[in-house]
Design an enzyme around this catalytic site. Structure first.
Site, mmCIF file in Angstrom:
data_model
loop_
_atom_site.group_PDB
_atom_site.id
_atom_site.type_symbol
_atom_site.label_atom_id
_atom_site.label_comp_id
_atom_site.label_asym_id
_atom_site.label_seq_id
_atom_site.Cartn_x
_atom_site.Cartn_y
_atom_site.Cartn_z
ATOM 1 N N PRO A 1 1.729 -9.489 -9.289
ATOM 2 C CA PRO A 1 2.594 -9.857 -10.418
ATOM 3 C C PRO A 1 3.127 -8.674 -11.218
ATOM 4 C CG PRO A 1 0.329 -10.026 -11.114
ATOM 5 C CD PRO A 1 0.301 -9.560 -9.665
ATOM 6 N N GLY B 1 13.522 -5.944 1.062
ATOM 7 C CA GLY B 1 13.710 -4.909 0.059
ATOM 8 C C GLY B 1 14.625 -5.278 -1.088
ATOM 9 N N GLU B 2 14.870 -6.576 -1.304
ATOM 10 C CA GLU B 2 15.776 -6.972 -2.387
ATOM 11 C C GLU B 2 15.078 -7.766 -3.487
ATOM 12 O OE1 GLU B 2 20.291 -7.048 -1.113
ATOM 13 O OE2 GLU B 2 19.240 -8.817 -0.333
ATOM 14 N N PRO C 1 11.251 -15.598 0.726
ATOM 15 C CA PRO C 1 10.023 -15.727 1.524
ATOM 16 C C PRO C 1 9.332 -14.377 1.700
ATOM 17 C CG PRO C 1 11.968 -15.945 2.922
ATOM 18 C CD PRO C 1 12.462 -15.904 1.505
ATOM 19 N N ARG C 2 8.016 -14.402 1.730
ATOM 20 C CA ARG C 2 7.245 -13.159 1.893
ATOM 21 C C ARG C 2 7.649 -12.434 3.164
ATOM 22 N NH1 ARG C 2 5.413 -8.967 2.223
ATOM 23 N NH2 ARG C 2 3.313 -8.181 1.820
ATOM 24 N N GLU D 1 0.824 -1.216 0.000
ATOM 25 C CA GLU D 1 0.000 0.000 0.000
ATOM 26 C C GLU D 1 0.854 1.261 0.000
ATOM 27 O OE1 GLU D 1 -0.325 -2.562 1.990
ATOM 28 O OE2 GLU D 1 -2.423 -3.051 2.439
ATOM 29 N N GLU E 1 5.152 -5.997 -10.675
ATOM 30 C CA GLU E 1 6.568 -5.636 -10.669
ATOM 31 C C GLU E 1 7.431 -6.605 -11.471
ATOM 32 O OE1 GLU E 1 7.536 -5.200 -6.558
ATOM 33 O OE2 GLU E 1 6.807 -3.138 -6.456
#
Length: 434
Positions: A339, A313-314, A271-272, A68, A341
């Site tokens: 999907p 952030g990678e 992983p998320r 968001e 990005e």
């Protein structure tokens, strides 16, 4: 249009949080001990400012978590170009950590205060926003009520409402109508979202599309990309991104099924939630795969089968390392991950059947041939093996993915067009003598 009076449910909620403020403070302390809050910035969650208010007109924008908040970047830039300072709030540590490096000059970050009335009032007393913009479905009653009483226009952007959320709100129709009537305009993603908001009593609703289609691609450190690229060399590599519990075993099994066909295959799992890194590595090791973890300074050396990229952030880095991406949250009943990005970074997409959270882009991608659905480890292994053996097919899927999503772009400009009359009114008020 005059907003309806507050029903008893909202009055009880409001005064309950007056009385329950010590319990909410205790909840914050508990979350801090568990690492879910930033202890150094905990006062911000109680509405105490962490920095001074910028001079002049100020727009407050809020995005609860990573997706968001990043979707707001285009609007943040647009408001800064229009001469406004922007306060950006988030509700999670991960969003704060990631957003801090991506905010442009002219924007500042704070944590969103919890919805206790005194904390909200303290926050608003200090920041005094001229306009409030809240993303997706963050409808906090005391915040909405306080903004309305102060006559601060509140805009809901990128609004969405699932059928499940609609049914929940519909059980308290007077509460829903009282809150939605206090929102100046609801800018929503789809016609289905618009219908649900209107049925709940929102008086002003407009479909403008999904801001995420216009968001910038995630960045990547050029040195790290070159370093990892050199280390991987000509090994076939694929990425399983934003995975959830229950999917790691499937990915490990798929790698095992491919070992004979692709003996030097490298599988990368992102992983998320990075804190799951140890769990993911243990799952892969139990399947007989040699693993290393990025969070522990591990590297995808030639001896490694499965590399766990358990850092924050990678994703942009690993989307650029391979042009074949499986998107998680889709083999388990989570609803899928965004999907947009990876498609914009020229990847071919694989996903499971559970993609209700992003049904529109997945339907477009599947129909155009930019994505493929898999249902289990054998499906996944077959798709990965076939695509890694045919790079021209990956090229075709990437091009078709771009074309499939192009018609959905433009939500940022459409949203700014709705915000512009509010901007003009604020500028006029600033020029008009008291």
């Amino acid at each position: 249009m005059r907003a309806p009076s507050l029903p008893m449910t909202l009055r009880a909620y409001r005064y309950g949080l007056y009385l329950g403020e010590p319990a909410v403070a205790g909840l914050l302390a508990w979350r801090s001990r568990r690492g879910k809050e930033d202890p150094g910035r905990l006062p911000e969650r109680r509405g105490r400012p962490g920095r001074a208010r910028p001079a002049g007109n100020l727009v407050w924008m809020h995005g609860a978590s990573i997706g968001e908040s990043l979707s707001l970047i285009g609007l943040i830039n647009g408001m800064i170009e229009r001469g406004f300072s922007v306060l950006v709030t988030t509700g999670t540590k991960s969003a704060a950590e990631l957003l801090g490096s991506r905010l442009p000059p002219g924007a500042v970050h704070q944590y969103m205060p919890l919805d206790a009335p005194r904390w909200v009032e303290r926050f608003l007393d200090h920041w005094q926003p001229d306009l409030a913009v809240i993303a997706e479905s963050e409808i906090w009653p005391n915040t909405v009520i306080s903004l309305h009483r102060r006559e601060v226009p509140l805009i809901l952007v990128n609004g969405r409402m699932s059928d499940r959320s609609f049914k929940g709100w519909a059980r308290s129709p007077r509460t829903a109508e009282a809150l939605l009537a206090r929102i100046s305009v609801c800018l929503v993603q789809t016609k289905d979202d618009a219908e649900r908001f209107l049925r709940l009593g929102a008086p002003r609703v407009k479909v403008v599309g999904n801001l995420k289609y216009d968001s910038a691609v995630p960045p990547a450190d050029a040195q790290q990309l070159a370093y990892l690229g050199d280390m991987v060399g000509d090994r076939p590599v694929w990425v399983a991104a934003s995975t959830h519990p229950g999917e790691d075993e499937v990915i490990a099994e798929a790698h095992g099924l491919l070992k004979e066909r692709l003996p030097n295959l490298l599988t990368v799992i992102v992983p998320r939630h990075p804190r799951r890194g140890e769990e993911v590595a243990a799952c892969a090791s139990a399947a007989g795969l040699r693993t290393s973890r990025r969070a522990k300074n591990g590297r995808p050396q030639a001896s490694i089968d499965l590399y766990v990229a358990d850092t924050l952030g990678e994703l942009g880095l690993f989307y650029r390392l391979s042009r074949l991406v499986f998107l998680g949250g889709s083999l388990v009943p989570h609803g899928g991950q965004n999907p947009i990005e990876p498609v914009r970074l020229d990847t071919a997409i694989l996903h499971g059947p559970n993609v209700a959270n992003f049904s529109e882009p997945y339907q477009a991608l599947d129909a155009a041939g930019g994505a493929l659905t898999v249902t289990d480890a054998r499906d996944l292994a077959a798709a990965v093996g076939d695509l890694l053996a045919d790079h021209r097919r990956i090229d075709v899927m990437a091009r078709r993915g771009h074309a499939a999503l192009r018609p959905f772009e433009g939500a940022v400009l459409r949203t700014l067009a709705v915000l512009d009359p509010f901007v003009a009114q604020l500028k006029l008020a600033a020029r008009t003598p008291a």
